[in-house]
Design an enzyme around this catalytic site. Structure first.
Site, mmCIF file in Angstrom:
data_model
loop_
_atom_site.group_PDB
_atom_site.id
_atom_site.type_symbol
_atom_site.label_atom_id
_atom_site.label_comp_id
_atom_site.label_asym_id
_atom_site.label_seq_id
_atom_site.Cartn_x
_atom_site.Cartn_y
_atom_site.Cartn_z
ATOM 1 N N ARG A 177 -23.112 34.677 5.517
ATOM 2 C CA ARG A 177 -22.998 33.636 6.050
ATOM 3 C C ARG A 177 -22.063 32.507 5.417
ATOM 4 N NH1 ARG A 177 -28.243 35.225 6.069
ATOM 5 N NH2 ARG A 177 -29.680 33.632 5.292
ATOM 6 N N LYS A 206 -31.748 47.374 12.868
ATOM 7 C CA LYS A 206 -30.732 48.449 12.254
ATOM 8 C C LYS A 206 -31.442 49.679 11.898
ATOM 9 C CE LYS A 206 -28.256 45.168 9.284
ATOM 10 N NZ LYS A 206 -28.082 45.030 7.960
HETATM 11 O O1 F6P Z 1 -26.271 40.705 10.226
HETATM 12 C C1 F6P Z 1 -26.725 40.691 8.870
HETATM 13 C C2 F6P Z 1 -25.684 40.832 7.757
HETATM 14 O O2 F6P Z 1 -26.507 41.255 6.740
HETATM 15 C C3 F6P Z 1 -25.044 39.565 7.578
HETATM 16 O O3 F6P Z 1 -25.771 38.618 6.776
HETATM 17 C C4 F6P Z 1 -23.940 39.839 7.190
HETATM 18 O O4 F6P Z 1 -23.205 38.615 7.232
HETATM 19 C C5 F6P Z 1 -23.702 40.904 7.807
HETATM 20 O O5 F6P Z 1 -24.722 41.511 8.170
HETATM 21 C C6 F6P Z 1 -22.499 41.711 7.657
HETATM 22 O O6 F6P Z 1 -22.758 42.355 6.218
HETATM 23 P P1 F6P Z 1 -21.675 43.145 5.275
HETATM 24 O O7 F6P Z 1 -20.703 41.943 4.888
HETATM 25 O O8 F6P Z 1 -22.586 43.705 3.937
HETATM 26 O O9 F6P Z 1 -20.990 44.106 5.973
#
Ligand code: F6P
Length: 551
Positions: free
Chosen positions: A279, A515
């Site tokens: 984020r 998840k």
């Molecule tokens: O929602 C959980 C999360 O880990 C977020 O913090 C992150 O931005 C998103 O999933 C996507 O993760 P990635 O960039 O590893 O696909």
């Protein structure tokens, strides 16, 4: 542990701090004090309670605070070791203690020549290497030198990612559309819902389309599912030529091994690092779609805006520090007025997705119920952030903010200049900002309503209690630099909140359980035979129902 100490002393629990106790007492005295009184007692309040830094002006006078409140909140910041925490973050200490990682989104916008050490390595040269690689690629795509498998230049860019690998790119693209290359199309696919992908590509010519697979981990279910679907779609359109994939897919990730496994040449991968939280990543290579849209120079201007706000946060005295003041004010309402939410209300159409972007930034960061020491908190943490652009919100939910039973602190964001001048529109827009903050603060008394000749029975319905707090944030106009400053302002405000609440603002264990359960349920929905279901009776029943209907 360094992150939990203030100048070597172990931090007290938040509610055990002297400043917290003093704020408790003070909050009782403030609960009935009306903004009308505060303004009447100080003719200069509206000019005095303002700060300007790096072209961002904040009027915080319409908050339910006195000089004493601010003093106590600043004491709380000191007692919480905020100064030391800021230094720890900027210098690359591993303050994300549950993941044992540094938190260095600020390094993504550090100028060339800066030194920031992580594990005895200066990370800044690597940041600029990636930026240069992104810029070279973006130029080639934008000027037509990078062509697809059949020799056509790229016209369409589809970013596939979710969470931080989507919300930042979507928001930045929309916010900076005015500066974008208008003969290119940008789409964003995030949801595993089939419709998201289908609608994003339904009118695109594959030969002119580039997919950016953006995923820090390169293992996220939604992103990898969409990426495989995109690959199959592209292959079908290219007549099955596997060699075409390299011309139509690039990756943004920290995980080179998985990128390679997926079939993307790592020469076409743009990297970042585990010290960038999802984020907090829109200014890393995750911003590749942004750079393709607005060009490398505008992207650099955005980074300069981020950096300017970083420096302000790092160096300005707390009483003149925008993120510190805004962070402390949100703590004040969350913990001493039981406010559950914060509304962010941009009066700038280009910032429509800004509240959605802030939802992940704020709530994934501070939606925590245990402290850094693993103790259950006995106070409220992260409020719910939400919002819509003005004036649309005024004709929908503002009723509740004005006359409902909840206290909703609001951040109004507006600009002196519009990017699309049309007659008197902008004056009307800005008049609404000022009118709303005035109405929220001062309301309309029973006497005023009666004096207007309102029949007695209608009077209570037409009274506005007022005393609804708001911040007003103003800047010259929405530019890439200002967007960088605004995002960094909220990033650091979240940091201030997390420091006061003593939580780890940089992990997100709360998304894991759902998840893992989904991974278990997918085969149960898809298995040919009757699966043995071992969930609760509701979940078992829902799975059976879905299987029956699916046929
Ligand atoms: O929602 C959980 C999360 O880990 C977020 O913090 C992150 O931005 C998103 O999933 C996507 O993760 P990635 O960039 O590893 O696909």
């Amino acid at each position: 542990m360094a992150a939990e100490t203030n100048a070597g002393k172990r931090l007290k629990s938040l509610t055990g701090m002297d400043a917290w106790k003093a704020l408790k007492v003070h909050a009782k005295a403030m609960s009935d004090v009306h903004l009308r009184t505060l303004f009447a007692e100080d003719a200069k309040r509206g000019e005095r309670m303002t700060v300007e830094a790096e072209g961002i002006f904040l009027d915080y006078s319409k908050n339910r605070v006195t000089d004493e409140t601010l003093k106590l909140l600043l004491d709380l910041a000191e007692e919480s070791g905020l100064r030391r925490r800021i230094d720890a973050m900027f210098s690359g200490e591993k303050i994300n203690i549950t993941e044992k990682r540094a938190v260095l989104h600020t390094a993504l916008r550090a100028p060339k020549g800066t030194t920031i050490m992580v594990d005895r390595k200066n990370v800044v040269p690597g940041v600029h290497e990636v930026l240069e690689k992104m810029a070279a690629f973006a130029e080639r795509v934008r000027n037509g030198a990078w062509v697809g498998f059949t020799g056509k230049p790229i016209k369409n860019v589809v970013n596939i990612g979710i969470g931080g690998s989507d919300l930042g790119p979507v928001m930045a693209y929309e916010a900076l559309k005015h500066y974008s290359k208008r003969d290119m199309v940008f789409r964003f696919v995030s949801n595993v819902d089939d419709t998201d992908f289908a609608e994003a590509v339904h009118d695109l010519d594959a030969e002119e389309t580039l997919f950016i697979v953006s995923s820090k981990t390169f293992t996220t279910l939604e992103t990898m599912t969409n990426a495989h679907t995109a690959r199959a779609w592209m292959l079908e359109k290219l007549g099955g030529h596997e060699s075409g994939i390299a011309k139509h897919f690039v990756a943004v990730s920290t995980n080179a091994a998985e990128v390679e496994k997926f079939g993307i040449d790592t020469a076409n991968m743009f990297g970042f690092w585990d010290w960038v939280g999802g984020r907090y990543s829109m200014d890393s290579a995750i911003g590749l779609s942004t750079m393709l849209a607005i060009g490398p120079d505008n992207f650099r201007a955005m980074l300069a805006g981020f950096h300017a706000m970083d420096e302000h946060f790092r160096t300005a005295p707390f009483e003149k520090n925008l993120p510190v003041l805004m962070g402390l004010l949100s703590v004040w309402y969350t913990d001493f007025f039981d406010a559950q939410t914060v509304a962010v209300l941009p009066y700038e159409q280009y910032l429509k997705p800004f509240p959605a972007y802030l939802q992940q930034l704020t709530m994934e960061s501070n939606g925590k119920h245990v402290t850094l020491r693993g103790k259950q908190v006995n106070y409220s943490t992260g409020p719910i952030y939400w919002g819509e652009p003005g004036t649309n919100g005024q004709h929908s939910f503002y009723q509740l903010i004005h006359q409902g039973t909840r206290l909703i602190p609001c951040d109004f964001i507006a600009f002196y200049h519009t990017l699309n001048k049309l007659g008197r529109h902008h004056d009307m827009l800005i008049a609404n900002v000022f009118a709303q903050t005035e109405a929220l603060a001062f309301g309309k008394t029973e006497e005023q309503v009666k004096a207007e000749g309102t029949p007695d029975w209608l009077v209570p319905h037409r009274v506005f209690e007022g005393n609804r707090p708001s911040n007003t944030i103003l800047a010259e106009k929405l530019t890439p630099k200002v967007l960088g400053e605004l995002v960094a302002l909220y990033e650091h405000l979240v940091f201030v909140q997390g420091t006061i609440w003593q939580v780890n603002s940089f992990d997100q264990w709360g998304v894991e359980l759902g998840k893992a359960l989904a991974q278990k349920i997918i085969p149960e929905l898809e298995s040919a035979g009757d699966p043995e279901l071992k969930h609760d009776s509701s979940t078992n029943h829902l799975i059976r129902l879905y299987r029956e209907h699916k046929g």
